[in-house]
Design a protein around this motif. Structure first.
Motif, PDB file in Angstrom:
ATOM      1  N   LEU A 115       6.466   5.116  -6.095  1.00  0.00           N
ATOM      2  CA  LEU A 115       6.105   5.163  -4.679  1.00  0.00           C
ATOM      3  C   LEU A 115       4.759   5.887  -4.518  1.00  0.00           C
ATOM      4  CD1 LEU A 115       9.607   6.146  -3.238  1.00  0.00           C
ATOM      5  CD2 LEU A 115       8.568   3.866  -3.287  1.00  0.00           C
ATOM      6  N   PRO A 116       3.755   5.501  -5.284  1.00  0.00           N
ATOM      7  CA  PRO A 116       2.503   6.266  -5.279  1.00  0.00           C
ATOM      8  C   PRO A 116       1.769   6.253  -3.942  1.00  0.00           C
ATOM      9  CG  PRO A 116       2.219   4.220  -6.490  1.00  0.00           C
ATOM     10  CD  PRO A 116       3.685   4.341  -6.174  1.00  0.00           C
ATOM     11  N   ARG A 117       1.916   5.209  -3.152  1.00  0.00           N
ATOM     12  CA  ARG A 117       1.172   5.141  -1.877  1.00  0.00           C
ATOM     13  C   ARG A 117       1.593   6.250  -0.920  1.00  0.00           C
ATOM     14  NH1 ARG A 117      -1.042   2.488  -5.097  1.00  0.00           N
ATOM     15  NH2 ARG A 117      -2.044   4.496  -4.987  1.00  0.00           N
ATOM     16  N   LEU A 118       2.809   6.759  -1.052  1.00  0.00           N
ATOM     17  CA  LEU A 118       3.239   7.870  -0.197  1.00  0.00           C
ATOM     18  C   LEU A 118       2.361   9.103  -0.415  1.00  0.00           C
ATOM     19  CD1 LEU A 118       7.139   7.756  -0.506  1.00  0.00           C
ATOM     20  CD2 LEU A 118       5.717   6.892   1.368  1.00  0.00           C
ATOM     21  N   PHE A 119       1.759   9.204  -1.581  1.00  0.00           N
ATOM     22  CA  PHE A 119       0.996  10.391  -1.971  1.00  0.00           C
ATOM     23  C   PHE A 119      -0.511  10.186  -1.901  1.00  0.00           C
ATOM     24  CE2 PHE A 119       5.204  10.855  -3.621  1.00  0.00           C
ATOM     25  CZ  PHE A 119       5.481  12.202  -3.496  1.00  0.00           C
ATOM     26  N   ASP A 120      -0.975   9.076  -1.342  1.00  0.00           N
ATOM     27  CA  ASP A 120      -2.412   8.804  -1.301  1.00  0.00           C
ATOM     28  C   ASP A 120      -3.197   9.925  -0.629  1.00  0.00           C
ATOM     29  OD1 ASP A 120      -2.258   6.451  -2.727  1.00  0.00           O
ATOM     30  OD2 ASP A 120      -2.414   5.145  -0.968  1.00  0.00           O
ATOM     31  N   ALA A 121      -2.762  10.364   0.541  1.00  0.00           N
ATOM     32  CA  ALA A 121      -3.492  11.423   1.263  1.00  0.00           C
ATOM     33  C   ALA A 121      -3.475  12.727   0.468  1.00  0.00           C
ATOM     34  CB  ALA A 121      -2.903  11.623   2.652  1.00  0.00           C
ATOM     35  N   ALA A 122      -2.349  13.063  -0.118  1.00  0.00           N
ATOM     36  CA  ALA A 122      -2.255  14.286  -0.922  1.00  0.00           C
ATOM     37  C   ALA A 122      -3.166  14.185  -2.140  1.00  0.00           C
ATOM     38  CB  ALA A 122      -0.817  14.529  -1.359  1.00  0.00           C
ATOM     39  N   ASN A 123      -3.185  13.044  -2.787  1.00  0.00           N
ATOM     40  CA  ASN A 123      -4.010  12.892  -3.979  1.00  0.00           C
ATOM     41  C   ASN A 123      -5.500  13.015  -3.665  1.00  0.00           C
ATOM     42  OD1 ASN A 123      -2.097  12.700  -6.073  1.00  0.00           O
ATOM     43  ND2 ASN A 123      -1.607  10.621  -5.456  1.00  0.00           N
ATOM     44  N   LYS A 124      -5.916  12.578  -2.482  1.00  0.00           N
ATOM     45  CA  LYS A 124      -7.315  12.770  -2.079  1.00  0.00           C
ATOM     46  C   LYS A 124      -7.630  14.256  -1.954  1.00  0.00           C
ATOM     47  CE  LYS A 124      -7.982   8.401   0.263  1.00  0.00           C
ATOM     48  NZ  LYS A 124      -8.079   7.712   1.538  1.00  0.00           N
TER      49      LYS A 124
END
Length: 162
Positions: free
Chosen positions: A84-93
């Motif tokens: 579910l990587p898209r859930l973490f897109d903002a965090a990863n930025k």
């Protein structure tokens, strides 16, 4: 705030996994990158582990149950590993601007606030962080059971190799 963004993603991930209709036994953040700054979620279920154990029949002797015990804590092989990587897109930025050890502290703090009825951890490439997280996020008996199961699995793996 980074912790809030990760917590939001973790809550959404747990909501997704808890609706799978499978028996979850572990849940957490999955550190994807060697630098510890790209994350996703992960979840282990009894049913998925049994299915995955069948895939190891070509390289391990033993029954499906024996193979499942060996691979139980191989987090990179969990069917729900970083899926579910898209859930973490903002965090990863936001993580691009954080030091590795600071990120690890945030991961532990967020997962410490997550109340789920399964083993919690920060899994992935940093095996020292995995060990540290299991000890910090779970009751001592649960952490000790995890250590014992990992040690037993290592011995069993050697015995079951073809």
């Amino acid at each position: 705030m980074l912790a809030d963004e990760i917590a939001r993603a973790v809550r959404e991930a747990w909501s997704h996994y808890s609706q799978l209709g499978e028996t979850v036994y572990a849940f957490g953040i999955y550190v994807v990158a060697e630098n510890g700054l790209i994350i996703g979620s992960c979840c282990a279920t009894e049913e998925a582990t049994r299915r995955r154990a069948d895939e190891y029949a070509w390289m391990m002797h033993g029954t499906p149950e024996e193979r499942a015990r060996v691979i139980r804590w191989w987090d990179a092989d969990w069917a729900h590993c970083n899926d579910l990587p898209r859930l973490f897109d903002a965090a990863n930025k936001r993580l691009a601007e954080v030091a590795r050890e600071d990120a690890a502290r945030v991961y532990l703090a967020v997962m410490n606030e997550v109340e789920v009825p399964v083993l919690r951890g920060v899994f992935g490439v940093d095996r020292a962080l995995v060990e540290r997280s299991i000890g910090a996020l779970n009751p001592p008996a649960t952490a000790e059971r995890w250590r014992r199961e990992c040690a037993d699995a290592d011995k069993d793996y050697a015995a079951l190799q073809k």
